[in-house]
Design a protein around this motif. Structure first.
Motif, PDB file in Angstrom:
ATOM      1  N   ILE A  13       0.862  -1.178   0.000  1.00  0.00           N
ATOM      2  CA  ILE A  13       0.000   0.000   0.000  1.00  0.00           C
ATOM      3  C   ILE A  13       0.898   1.227   0.000  1.00  0.00           C
ATOM      4  CG2 ILE A  13      -1.788   1.260   1.244  1.00  0.00           C
ATOM      5  CD1 ILE A  13      -2.481  -1.492   2.579  1.00  0.00           C
ATOM      6  N   GLY A  14       0.816   2.027  -1.051  1.00  0.00           N
ATOM      7  CA  GLY A  14       1.753   3.130  -1.185  1.00  0.00           C
ATOM      8  C   GLY A  14       1.153   4.517  -1.180  1.00  0.00           C
TER       9      GLY A  14
ATOM     10  N   VAL B 298       5.129  -4.132   7.789  1.00  0.00           N
ATOM     11  CA  VAL B 298       6.417  -3.561   7.414  1.00  0.00           C
ATOM     12  C   VAL B 298       6.170  -2.162   6.856  1.00  0.00           C
ATOM     13  CG1 VAL B 298       8.375  -3.785   5.828  1.00  0.00           C
ATOM     14  CG2 VAL B 298       7.405  -5.825   6.920  1.00  0.00           C
ATOM     15  N   VAL B 299       7.010  -1.218   7.247  1.00  0.00           N
ATOM     16  CA  VAL B 299       6.927   0.149   6.729  1.00  0.00           C
ATOM     17  C   VAL B 299       8.222   0.440   5.979  1.00  0.00           C
ATOM     18  CG1 VAL B 299       6.705   2.588   7.309  1.00  0.00           C
ATOM     19  CG2 VAL B 299       5.400   0.880   8.601  1.00  0.00           C
TER      20      VAL B 299
ATOM     21  N   ILE C 217       1.667  -7.304   5.122  1.00  0.00           N
ATOM     22  CA  ILE C 217       1.204  -5.958   4.799  1.00  0.00           C
ATOM     23  C   ILE C 217       2.417  -5.045   4.796  1.00  0.00           C
ATOM     24  CG2 ILE C 217      -0.359  -4.071   5.399  1.00  0.00           C
ATOM     25  CD1 ILE C 217      -1.769  -6.791   4.839  1.00  0.00           C
ATOM     26  N   VAL C 218       2.602  -4.337   3.675  1.00  0.00           N
ATOM     27  CA  VAL C 218       3.729  -3.415   3.533  1.00  0.00           C
ATOM     28  C   VAL C 218       3.167  -2.031   3.229  1.00  0.00           C
ATOM     29  CG1 VAL C 218       5.839  -2.855   2.272  1.00  0.00           C
ATOM     30  CG2 VAL C 218       5.207  -5.257   2.632  1.00  0.00           C
ATOM     31  N   PHE C 219       3.429  -1.098   4.122  1.00  0.00           N
ATOM     32  CA  PHE C 219       3.061   0.293   3.890  1.00  0.00           C
ATOM     33  C   PHE C 219       4.293   1.026   3.387  1.00  0.00           C
ATOM     34  CE2 PHE C 219       0.000  -0.992   7.139  1.00  0.00           C
ATOM     35  CZ  PHE C 219      -1.180  -0.526   6.583  1.00  0.00           C
ATOM     36  N   VAL C 220       4.120   1.742   2.288  1.00  0.00           N
ATOM     37  CA  VAL C 220       5.221   2.484   1.702  1.00  0.00           C
ATOM     38  C   VAL C 220       4.838   3.959   1.738  1.00  0.00           C
ATOM     39  CG1 VAL C 220       6.665   2.774  -0.334  1.00  0.00           C
ATOM     40  CG2 VAL C 220       5.710   0.523   0.197  1.00  0.00           C
TER      41      VAL C 220
END
Length: 184
Positions: free
Chosen positions: A7-8, A91-92, A42-45
């Motif tokens: 999710i960016g 993860v960020v 889940i990866v937040f960018v």
């Protein structure tokens, strides 16, 4: 198969200043608990530039305008904080270019977790989403784009990418509610 949801750029400086981003927050907020329950990473960018401009590409008017927006895009400012609930297991990743892979450790994190499939959401469709999808495909990941999980300041551009460009590149395009998360 191991899956990651990337999710960016859904950060306060963007969601607070660009009204088109409001359309993606509800479907993503609904998706997050299901994705986590199914074991997806889940990866937040989020995007930020150094306040001193050391990471600006010379002569790039777009990046200079981002830097000129001050706290909206300056590293460490409230504007770069993620505008969605981040869990401890998420993860960020901080990025300084359009793609979530450019100059970051995202690929290392995904490979360490055995991820082979990514679903991409965020803003803008023609920038972060497209750049990240292309980079992911070039690195051998299977790519899904979440149709209502991304948006663009130009709705016609969004439609063009999700209806024409992404399918022509072999990317699956589905709404958040139909994303087959299982197998995370």
């Amino acid at each position: 198969m191991t899956t990651a949801l990337i999710i960016g750029d859904l950060q306060r400086g963007i969601t607070g200043n660009y009204p088109f981003t409001g359309t993606v927050l509800p479907p993503i907020k609904s998706l997050l608990p299901r994705a986590r329950a199914d074991g997806a990473l889940i990866v937040f960018v989020h995007f930020a530039l150094r306040g001193n401009g050391a990471d600006l590409p010379p002569g790039n008017a777009l990046f200079e305008s981002f830097h000129g927006a001050g706290d909206t895009f300056h590293e460490g400012s409230a504007g770069t904080e993620i505008d969605l609930p981040v869990a401890d297991e998420d993860v960020v990743v901080l990025k300084r270019r359009a793609s979530a892979f450019a100059g970051t450790d995202l690929d290392l994190v995904l490979r360490a977790r055995g991820v082979d499939t990514v679903a991409i959401a965020g803003v803008a469709t023609s920038a972060m989403v497209a750049a990240t999808a292309y980079d992911a495909a070039d690195r051998g990941y299977h790519v899904t784009v979440l149709r209502d999980g991304c948006a663009d300041g130009d709705p016609e551009m969004h439609g063009f990418f999700v209806d024409k460009v992404f399918p022509s590149r072999g990317f699956e395009v589905v709404p958040c509610a139909e994303w087959p998360v299982g197998g995370g």
